[in-house]
Every structure is written in C-alpha cells, then in structure tokens.
Scaffold this motif. Structure first.
Motif, PDB file in Angstrom:
ATOM      1  N   MET A 121      59.917  55.038  37.360  1.00 55.97           N
ATOM      2  CA  MET A 121      61.084  53.974  37.812  1.00 55.97           C
ATOM      3  C   MET A 121      61.944  54.040  36.518  1.00 55.97           C
ATOM      4  N   ILE A 122      61.621  54.101  35.421  1.00 49.46           N
ATOM      5  CA  ILE A 122      62.432  53.929  34.197  1.00 49.46           C
ATOM      6  C   ILE A 122      62.824  55.272  33.520  1.00 49.46           C
ATOM      7  N   ARG A 123      62.333  56.285  33.816  1.00 51.23           N
ATOM      8  CA  ARG A 123      62.557  57.600  33.141  1.00 51.23           C
ATOM      9  C   ARG A 123      63.951  57.696  33.230  1.00 51.23           C
ATOM     10  N   PRO A 124      64.734  57.893  34.323  1.00 51.38           N
ATOM     11  CA  PRO A 124      65.983  58.128  34.363  1.00 51.38           C
ATOM     12  C   PRO A 124      66.880  57.504  33.394  1.00 51.38           C
ATOM     13  N   PHE A 125      66.791  56.193  32.896  1.00 49.71           N
ATOM     14  CA  PHE A 125      67.284  55.415  32.135  1.00 49.71           C
ATOM     15  C   PHE A 125      67.008  55.818  30.653  1.00 49.71           C
ATOM     16  N   LEU A 126      65.879  56.420  30.295  1.00 48.88           N
ATOM     17  CA  LEU A 126      65.365  56.390  28.856  1.00 48.88           C
ATOM     18  C   LEU A 126      66.190  57.674  28.054  1.00 48.88           C
ATOM     19  N   THR A 127      66.355  57.605  26.897  1.00 46.27           N
ATOM     20  CA  THR A 127      66.838  58.454  25.936  1.00 46.27           C
ATOM     21  C   THR A 127      65.919  58.956  25.090  1.00 46.27           C
ATOM     22  N   TYR A 128      66.258  60.139  24.234  1.00 46.01           N
ATOM     23  CA  TYR A 128      64.952  60.638  23.501  1.00 46.01           C
ATOM     24  C   TYR A 128      65.080  60.344  22.039  1.00 46.01           C
ATOM     25  N   GLU A 129      65.618  59.351  21.517  1.00 46.44           N
ATOM     26  CA  GLU A 129      65.894  59.031  20.175  1.00 46.44           C
ATOM     27  C   GLU A 129      64.512  58.733  19.629  1.00 46.44           C
ATOM     28  N   GLN A 130      64.209  59.206  18.435  1.00 47.72           N
ATOM     29  CA  GLN A 130      63.048  58.794  17.457  1.00 47.72           C
ATOM     30  C   GLN A 130      63.535  58.015  16.450  1.00 47.72           C
ATOM     31  N   ALA A 131      62.650  57.238  15.870  1.00 49.87           N
ATOM     32  CA  ALA A 131      62.958  56.651  14.483  1.00 49.87           C
ATOM     33  C   ALA A 131      61.918  57.138  13.434  1.00 49.87           C
ATOM     34  N   LEU A 132      62.414  58.270  12.504  1.00 48.81           N
ATOM     35  CA  LEU A 132      61.708  58.706  11.500  1.00 48.81           C
ATOM     36  C   LEU A 132      62.131  58.394  10.278  1.00 48.81           C
ATOM     37  N   ASN A 133      61.392  58.073   9.197  1.00 46.41           N
ATOM     38  CA  ASN A 133      61.758  57.978   7.671  1.00 46.41           C
ATOM     39  C   ASN A 133      62.122  59.022   7.119  1.00 46.41           C
ATOM     40  N   GLU A 134      62.875  58.982   5.838  1.00 43.70           N
ATOM     41  CA  GLU A 134      63.421  60.031   5.200  1.00 43.70           C
ATOM     42  C   GLU A 134      62.251  61.169   4.719  1.00 43.70           C
ATOM     43  N   GLU A 135      61.088  60.654   4.752  1.00 41.57           N
ATOM     44  CA  GLU A 135      60.126  61.518   4.230  1.00 41.57           C
ATOM     45  C   GLU A 135      59.621  62.393   5.457  1.00 41.57           C
ATOM     46  N   GLN A 136      59.665  61.885   6.554  1.00 42.00           N
ATOM     47  CA  GLN A 136      59.207  62.769   7.963  1.00 42.00           C
ATOM     48  C   GLN A 136      60.509  63.574   8.171  1.00 42.00           C
ATOM     49  N   ILE A 137      61.556  63.356   7.971  1.00 37.16           N
ATOM     50  CA  ILE A 137      62.575  64.027   8.458  1.00 37.16           C
ATOM     51  C   ILE A 137      62.830  65.380   7.519  1.00 37.16           C
ATOM     52  N   GLU A 138      62.341  65.231   6.145  1.00 40.30           N
ATOM     53  CA  GLU A 138      62.417  66.155   5.119  1.00 40.30           C
ATOM     54  C   GLU A 138      61.414  67.075   5.321  1.00 40.30           C
ATOM     55  N   ALA A 139      60.099  66.670   5.757  1.00 40.48           N
ATOM     56  CA  ALA A 139      58.884  67.496   6.127  1.00 40.48           C
ATOM     57  C   ALA A 139      59.122  68.526   7.250  1.00 40.48           C
ATOM     58  N   LEU A 140      59.933  68.259   7.934  1.00 41.75           N
ATOM     59  CA  LEU A 140      60.173  69.339   9.338  1.00 41.75           C
ATOM     60  C   LEU A 140      60.638  70.661   9.161  1.00 41.75           C
ATOM     61  N   PRO A 141      60.464  71.564   9.609  1.00 42.41           N
ATOM     62  CA  PRO A 141      61.073  72.729   9.753  1.00 42.41           C
ATOM     63  C   PRO A 141      62.638  72.740  10.195  1.00 42.41           C
ATOM     64  N   TYR A 142      63.461  73.476   9.830  1.00 45.76           N
ATOM     65  CA  TYR A 142      64.784  73.225  10.073  1.00 45.76           C
ATOM     66  C   TYR A 142      65.611  74.674  10.311  1.00 45.76           C
ATOM     67  N   ILE A 143      66.689  74.535  11.123  1.00 50.71           N
ATOM     68  CA  ILE A 143      67.546  75.659  11.672  1.00 50.71           C
ATOM     69  C   ILE A 143      68.228  76.258  10.436  1.00 50.71           C
ATOM     70  N   LEU A 144      67.887  77.520  10.368  1.00 51.49           N
ATOM     71  CA  LEU A 144      68.610  78.384   9.274  1.00 51.49           C
ATOM     72  C   LEU A 144      70.064  78.906   9.979  1.00 51.49           C
ATOM     73  N   GLY A 145      69.816  79.606  11.320  1.00 48.89           N
ATOM     74  CA  GLY A 145      71.123  80.082  11.647  1.00 48.89           C
ATOM     75  C   GLY A 145      70.783  80.734  13.057  1.00 48.89           C
ATOM     76  N   THR A 146      71.546  81.604  13.467  1.00 48.65           N
ATOM     77  CA  THR A 146      71.375  82.365  14.787  1.00 48.65           C
ATOM     78  C   THR A 146      71.586  83.944  14.619  1.00 48.65           C
ATOM     79  N   ASN A 147      71.060  84.384  15.885  1.00 50.82           N
ATOM     80  CA  ASN A 147      71.227  85.879  15.815  1.00 50.82           C
ATOM     81  C   ASN A 147      72.981  86.372  15.865  1.00 50.82           C
ATOM     82  N   THR A 148      73.701  85.486  15.809  1.00 50.90           N
ATOM     83  CA  THR A 148      75.163  86.122  16.214  1.00 50.90           C
ATOM     84  C   THR A 148      75.843  85.389  14.740  1.00 50.90           C
TER      85      THR A 148
END
Length: 369
Positions: A121-148
């Motif tokens: 019932m409410i899924r169409p209204f939901l967004t996918y934001e999260q709330a992470l702290n600085e340490e959690q974000i820094e610990a995640l893998p990250y994008i280096l670039g693309t094949n082009t």
C-alpha cells in the motif's frame, strides 16, 4: 486481621473494576453494526471505521476464539460488532454468514488475506534513502570508473569497483548526500545516502597481496536513477531496504520527543504519504510500525499595555520586556498530523505521513499520540 484482608480484597476489586472500565474502547457513533470485508481492506482501514484511534485495533479483535490470527481476515467475511459482559466492544467474523475452511485458516500467506498496513500500500510512496555515518560510508567499496573511460556511467556500462564483491549478486550504487543534523545538539546523526543505480557483479575483485596487485571488481549496470560517478559507494541491494510485508501498528509505550529534521521531497511543506526523517532511531528504541503525532508550536503572544499582539508584530520595547513580568504568554502546541515509522537507522528514522490537518514542515515536533 480478617477485616484488613476484606478491605484489601475490596480495594483490589475496585482497582480492577476501574482498570477494566479504563480499557473500554470508545466506538465511533457512526460505526456500522456489521461490515463485509472487501479486497484491499486492511485492519487499519476496518478499525478506523469503529475507532477514532485505529492503532488500538488489537484490543478490538482480542478475545475472539474464531479469529486466532486477525491478519487472516479475507474478502467476503462479514464482521459483526458485539459487546461482552463487561461492555467491551469486540469485532469478530460472523460464522453464521461465512465460514473459513481449515486449510485457508492455516495458510499464513494465503492470497487475499487482510493485513494491518501492507507494504504494497505504501511502497509506491517510499524512497530508498538510507542514513549512514561517516565510518560506514568510508568502509564501503566504491566506483573506480567504467569500461569506456567516461566520468559518469549509465545503463549498458560496465563499472569497476575497488573492493571484493560476490559474483551474481545485485548491488545498489549509493551517493553520500547532506548531513542529518540534530536541531537540539547540533551533532550529525548520519548522512543522506541515496540509491542512484543498481548493478550485478560478475567479477569478484581482489585485494593486494605480496604476489599480486589489487584487482578491481566488475559490475554490469542494470538500472540508473542518476548517472553513476567515480567515488559512488556500493552495497548489497537489499541491505537496509528489507521491509516487513505488513507493519504491526503500535504506539510506543514510552515517551517520545523529537523533531522532523528532513524530507525526501525537497519541498518546504509536504503532506500525506510524503516521507520524513526523524531525529530518533534505534538508540531511542524506535521501531517500524510505531505511530506518532506531529505537533506544531502556536505563535507566541505578548500581552502588552496596548493589548495582545503576536511577537512578530510587537514593538521593540515589548520584545525586550517579553521575558519579564506576566506580559509574555506561553501558547500551547497543536497536533497537525500523524505519521508511521517504517525504517529505523541507528540515530534517525524514516516515516511516512499518514494524515494531516495542515501542511507539515521540517522542524515540526513528533511525540506520542
């Protein structure tokens, strides 16, 4: 001694009688004597026809032996309002009109079962934001670039990630956004972390060793909300996004006092079904399904020598003297809406506005209903 016991028993009986009376639900004057369940109904909807406070639905359904699980009410069931010997209202399935088969009653995920407030019932209204702290974000893998060698990737691109991924697993690509700041303490409660794309890993990647250098993981982009940039973070697609199929509506059994600190709509004012961010989270015992009221402080008034005026309209002298004497009057705050918490992070929560009396704003207070 016997006299003391008798007095104690009488006192206990009076206390119990008072407690029972206090627990009697107030039924709406326009509540129907019976109701036929329709497809799409929820326990919240049905209870709202009988109660001004629909979050009290468990009390309305309790003590019904023929409804051992009120989440399994089906379209076509006829519900009847009755009262027990203590005058307590009860809503139950009228077995004389429609009887559920034993198989249907045992199927927890049976098609068409009525739930409290379904995610669908409410899924169409939901967004996918999260709330992470600085340490959690820094610990995640990250994008280096693309094949082009482009700085921003779109669909059909292969993107490379610094980190080890699980081939065949879907991942979300997230971007760090603005901080969520507590208006009371000024501290950062977390950072807006927005989903911008989804992708599927097909090479795992490798960390550096003495014998070999770091090797980038590879992902194929599946969908894009915004173009992927170098430095965007990667995490499993369902992490932090797993929500219950239905929400068990409840009121917190402790005092809640907080503030709406942000909204995902980016608007100055917002309304029903908009998503808001609260400065209360897991550390404050917040849980998905909790209902809270939204409150706003009424404008302050100065009762000066020329009569009452709002602070904004008062003279400089009245403003200077507002904290002295009896001319500054504290005004009450009023309820302007209700919301339901649906996702909880460590120090913030995300909630959906269920009802409004006036447009909701960032800065409005949240508290118990």
């Amino acid at each position: 001694m016997l006299k003391k016991i008798a007095i104690s028993v009488i006192a206990l009986f009076c206390w119990l009688s008072f407690s029972l009376q206090a627990d009697v639900l107030k039924i709406r004057e326009d509540a129907p004597a019976s109701y036929v369940v329709k497809k799409g109904d929820t326990l919240w909807d049905i209870s709202a026809m009988y109660l001004n406070q629909p979050w009290l639905w468990p009390q309305l359904w309790q003590m019904n032996p023929q409804v051992d699980n009120p989440h399994l009410i089906y379209p076509g069931n006829v519900l009847t309002l009755t009262f027990d010997s203590m005058g307590r209202p009860r809503l139950s399935v009228n077995e004389n009109v429609k009887r559920l088969s034993p198989v249907a009653r045992k199927t927890v995920k049976g098609d068409g079962a009525i739930t409290t407030l379904p995610l669908s019932m409410i899924r169409p209204f939901l967004t996918y934001e999260q709330a992470l702290n600085e340490e959690q974000i820094e610990a995640l893998p990250y994008i280096l670039g693309t094949n082009t060698a482009t700085k921003m990737a779109a669909e059909t691109h292969t993107v490379y990630v610094k980190g080890v991924l699980q081939p065949g697993t879907s991942y979300g690509v997230y971007r760090k956004g603005k901080p969520y700041v507590d208006p009371d303490s000024g501290s950062v409660l977390g950072y807006e972390t927005s989903l911008i794309a989804t992708a599927r890993a097909f090479r795992p990647g490798r960390v550096a060793t003495d014998d070999s250098p770091t090797e980038a993981a590879s992902m194929q982009v599946l969908s894009v909300k915004r173009e992927i940039k170098q430095g965007d973070r990667v995490m499993p697609a369902l992490e932090g996004q797993s929500l219950p199929a239905f929400f068990q509506i409840s009121k917190p059994d402790f005092d809640v006092s907080g503030t709406i600190i942000d909204t995902t709509s980016q608007l100055r004012e917002f309304s029903k079904m908009d998503i808001v961010v609260l400065n209360r989270g897991l550390i404050n015992d917040m849980k998905a399904g909790q209902m809270l009221g939204i409150y706003r402080q009424s404008p302050a008034v100065i009762d000066g020598k020329n009569g009452p005026v709002y602070v904004e309209d008062a003279s400089k002298l009245d403003k200077m003297l507002r904290n002295f004497g009896d001319n500054s009057i504290s005004m009450p705050r009023e309820k302007v809406g209700e919301l339901m918490v649906f996702k909880v992070a460590e120090r913030v929560s995300f909630a959906i506005v269920i009802s409004t009396r006036r447009p909701i704003r960032v800065g409005d207070a949240i508290a118990n209903l």
